[in-house]
Scaffold this active site. Structure first.
Site, PDB file in Angstrom:
ATOM      1  N   ASP A 130       0.855  -1.187   0.000  1.00  0.00           N
ATOM      2  CA  ASP A 130       0.000   0.000   0.000  1.00  0.00           C
ATOM      3  C   ASP A 130       0.892   1.238   0.000  1.00  0.00           C
ATOM      4  O   ASP A 130       2.036   1.193   0.483  1.00  0.00           O
ATOM      5  CB  ASP A 130      -0.860   0.055   1.270  1.00  0.00           C
ATOM      6  CG  ASP A 130      -1.944  -1.009   1.281  1.00  0.00           C
ATOM      7  OD1 ASP A 130      -2.012  -1.806   0.325  1.00  0.00           O
ATOM      8  OD2 ASP A 130      -2.716  -1.032   2.258  1.00  0.00           O
ATOM      9  N   ASP A 132       0.904   4.675   1.770  1.00  0.00           N
ATOM     10  CA  ASP A 132       0.263   5.370   2.882  1.00  0.00           C
ATOM     11  C   ASP A 132       0.537   6.869   2.784  1.00  0.00           C
ATOM     12  O   ASP A 132       1.698   7.288   2.622  1.00  0.00           O
ATOM     13  CB  ASP A 132       0.788   4.837   4.214  1.00  0.00           C
ATOM     14  CG  ASP A 132       0.486   3.355   4.397  1.00  0.00           C
ATOM     15  OD1 ASP A 132      -0.675   2.969   4.200  1.00  0.00           O
ATOM     16  OD2 ASP A 132       1.414   2.593   4.724  1.00  0.00           O
TER      17      ASP A 132
END
Length: 204
Positions: A130, A132
């Protein structure tokens, strides 16, 4: 030193000040010169709550350090200015995101594994990671504008985790933008459901 905020990366914590219960990997991380990350928790005013990250995703250790021990601080916002030519495996992914966010008048930066890698040069991000992000939102963010931000960010096709940092704590952009009646706000005190994460009286 300016006030430390969640997700800031700090250098200066030593193994000598760690609790006896600290795992070996946390000791090794500090010995290697890795920074720690500011987390949300109540501490003595002279201290700051931090977390140590290891090489594995599950390796996270919560502790605290003296503010006077901090020798360097890098905020997520500072990492926006890192020369991405030094990170060819991240460059294309991050450029597309920055193009979107720079259309809006918001203060933002990288956190998580991306922020850690940009700050240290230690490769921690892989293709499935991911990305962030944090947006500092001292003032109320209109839900319609939040929805526009979310749509444009999703058009990058990246897997994103975007947090809004309000004066009361952090909330997920996706939750706020999709019009949920109550959303989860993470503060230093607790995680609570609120209608308006900018409204102090809701959860104090």
């Amino acid at each position: 030193m300016e006030a430390l905020q969640p997700h800031d990366l700090l250098w200066g914590l030593t193994t000598q000040t760690l609790e006896n219960s600290a795992p070996a990997w946390a000791i090794e991380a500090l010995q290697a010169g890795h920074p720690v990350v500011v987390r949300r928790a109540i501490t003595d005013p002279s201290m700051v709550a931090v977390g140590i990250r290891g090489s594995a995703r599950h390796q996270r250790y919560a502790t605290q350090m003296q503010k006077s021990a901090v020798i360097r601080c890098v905020s997520p916002e500072q990492l926006v200015n890192v020369d991405l030519c030094q990170f060819p495996h991240l460059q294309q992914r991050l450029v597309s995101i920055s193009k979107v966010l720079n259309r809006f008048a918001v203060q933002w930066g990288y956190t998580g594994s991306v922020g850690f890698e940009l700050a240290t040069g230690i490769q921690t991000v892989h293709a499935q990671s991911d990305i962030d992000l944090i947006m500092r939102m001292p003032n109320y963010l209109d839900k319609q504008l939040a929805h526009q931000m979310l749509i444009q960010l999703e058009e990058t096709t990246e897997k994103l985790d975007v947090q809004l940092q309000t004066p009361q704590g952090g909330v997920a952009l996706k939750e706020w933008a999709t019009g949920s009646s109550k959303i989860l706000l993470k503060s230093s005190h607790a995680a609570v459901l609120v209608e308006n994460p900018w409204q102090e009286k809701e959860f104090i």
